[in-house]
Write an enzyme that holds these catalytic residues in place. Structure first.
Site, PDB file in Angstrom:
ATOM      1  N   HIS A 102       0.812  -1.105   0.184  1.00  0.00           N
ATOM      2  CA  HIS A 102       0.106   0.044   0.224  1.00  0.00           C
ATOM      3  C   HIS A 102       0.948   1.052  -0.025  1.00  0.00           C
ATOM      4  CE1 HIS A 102      -4.287  -0.816  -0.066  1.00  0.00           C
ATOM      5  NE2 HIS A 102      -4.013  -2.072   0.909  1.00  0.00           N
ATOM      6  N   ASP A 107      -4.726   2.171   1.856  1.00  0.00           N
ATOM      7  CA  ASP A 107      -5.153   1.624   3.117  1.00  0.00           C
ATOM      8  C   ASP A 107      -5.761   2.726   4.352  1.00  0.00           C
ATOM      9  OD1 ASP A 107      -2.531   2.838   3.122  1.00  0.00           O
ATOM     10  OD2 ASP A 107      -1.797   1.180   4.777  1.00  0.00           O
ATOM     11  N   TYR A 300      -7.901   8.143 -17.324  1.00  0.00           N
ATOM     12  CA  TYR A 300      -8.959   8.730 -16.471  1.00  0.00           C
ATOM     13  C   TYR A 300      -9.205  10.415 -16.968  1.00  0.00           C
ATOM     14  CZ  TYR A 300      -7.322   5.146 -13.578  1.00  0.00           C
ATOM     15  OH  TYR A 300      -6.883   3.882 -12.844  1.00  0.00           O
ATOM     16  N   GLU A 374       0.839   8.463  12.035  1.00  0.00           N
ATOM     17  CA  GLU A 374      -0.502   7.629  12.281  1.00  0.00           C
ATOM     18  C   GLU A 374      -1.629   8.674  13.077  1.00  0.00           C
ATOM     19  OE1 GLU A 374       0.216   3.858  13.284  1.00  0.00           O
ATOM     20  OE2 GLU A 374      -0.586   3.116  11.313  1.00  0.00           O
TER      21      GLU A 374
END
Ligand code: NI
Length: 393
Positions: A102, A107, A300, A374
């Site tokens: 990831h 994630d 895209y 985090e």
């Protein structure tokens, strides 16, 4: 107050969702192969008591109804796929699959949407409208999971009036978020060109049609698409990135293969660009006696952030994080399949700061050492819940 309640729950659940992220990070899956990730998302929604359905094989769409469920329908979107990169971080939750990682933070996006879902569901008697939770596969690979989800009806029954998506930003410090209205990311189309000539002995070029010379002229000629045809104020890029052909010093080969990318931020110009590339390439190659095979693989569309939605969202973000913590995102010529949604309904694609210089967390996305601070998870889950529930659109 709703904002205080969301902040309280985001804080309370932060550790739980850091662990959710650890699970996802340790178990990456490639685009369109996100079977275990999809099952995990489904199990979490079940655990929270949120109904959901499956779309585009591995996509999951949940629905949370607040008070006056018909008043507004807002979609929140996360992408769930990983990249073919071997992780080099030395962390307890390192990818358990060599060659898979990831490395683009999907994630984190999935975690933020799951966290927002839990909070919004718990507070559903405190906000108005309906929230559609979109967990989509395949952001990293054409045709883009967003296009498959749309084909499978994700923007119908009920039809959202606005959609939010977030992306981690490794250059923005944790604690901050950033917005930008209008054209923010580019479309990305791939060019595949074969220039065919006539090979032969290099000592007798007059008996050959030299595809190397033709392809060299072609690369130069294609530069005029942007430099002589595009408005200088309109961001666009054309790069030839691969030139393949020939084997040795005394043979003129039969053909040369070129690859490249064409990026734009304006859909009208994008189509005109395709036409110019086709015309210039065909005319040039044929005028030199060669033949051409040209394929433009349509990627895209550009990401367009609706002005009104973005200005409301930005104000709400300032209320949540404080004015100093909300910045202006820079434009990028990178592509995101969020563009598919933003071409159909009002979109807001914003950034979540995850950088922490003191902790040495600065690596860019798509690198083997990418990671996040985090502490950003608490902000990520809370902000998404706050935008989804508080923005009137
Ligand atoms: Ni990404």
């Amino acid at each position: 107050m709703l904002k205080e309640e969301i902040k309280r729950l985001a804080k309370q659940y932060a550790q739980e969702f850091i662990e959710v992220r650890h699970y996802l990070h340790a178990n990456p899956e490639l685009s369109y192969e996100e079977y275990e990730t999809s099952k995990f998302i489904q199990s979490k929604l079940k655990e929270f008591g949120i109904p959901f359905e499956i779309k585009a094989t591995t996509g999951v769409v949940g629905i949370i109804k607040g008070i006056n469920a018909d008043k507004k329908i807002i979609a929140l979107r996360a992408d769930i796929d990983a990249l073919p990169i071997t992780e080099e971080n030395d962390i307890p939750y390192k990818s358990g699959k060599p060659g898979l990682m990831h490395a683009c933070g999907h994630d984190v996006h999935t975690t933020c949407l799951l966290g927002a879902a839990k909070i919004l569901n718990e507070l559903k008697d405190k906000w108005e409208g309906t929230i559609k939770l979109i967990f989509q596969p395949g952001e990293e690979k054409n045709p883009g999971g967003a296009s498959l989800m749309i084909k499978d009806g994700v923007l119908e029954n009920p039809k959202p009036s606005a959609i939010f998506g977030l992306h981690v930003h490794p250059g923005l410090p944790t604690g901050k978020t950033s917005f930008r209205e209008g054209k923010v990311m580019a479309s990305a189309d791939e060019l595949y060109i074969t220039v065919k000539g006539k090979g032969g002995h290099a000592a007798s070029p007059h008996l050959c049609i030299d595809p190397i010379l033709i392809a060299s002229h072609l690369i130069i000629a294609l530069q005029q698409v942007v430099s002589r045809n595009n408005n200088p104020y309109n961001p666009t890029v054309l790069s030839i990135t691969s030139f393949q052909g020939g084997t040795t010093t005394n043979v003129i080969p039969n053909e040369i293969k070129l690859k490249g990318t064409f990026r734009a931020m304006d859909e009208e110009w994008r189509l005109k660009g395709h036409e110019l590339i086709r015309r210039i390439a065909t005319d040039l190659v044929e005028s030199m006696g060669g033949e051409i095979d040209l394929h433009i693989d349509i990627g895209y569309p550009s990401v367009y952030n609706n002005e009104k939605l973005n200005s409301i969202a930005r104000q709400q973000a300032e209320k949540y994080l404080g004015k100093d913590n909300v910045e202006e995102t820079e434009k990028r010529m990178g592509a995101e399949d969020f563009g598919y949604y933003s071409q159909l309904i009002a979109g807001c694609f914003y950034r979540l700061g995850v950088m922490n210089k003191e902790k040495g967390i600065t690596a860019g996305v798509h690198t083997p050492t990418f990671n996040i601070d985090e502490n950003a998870i608490e902000i990520g889950i809370g902000m998404m819940a706050w935008l989804g529930s508080s923005v009137e659109f």
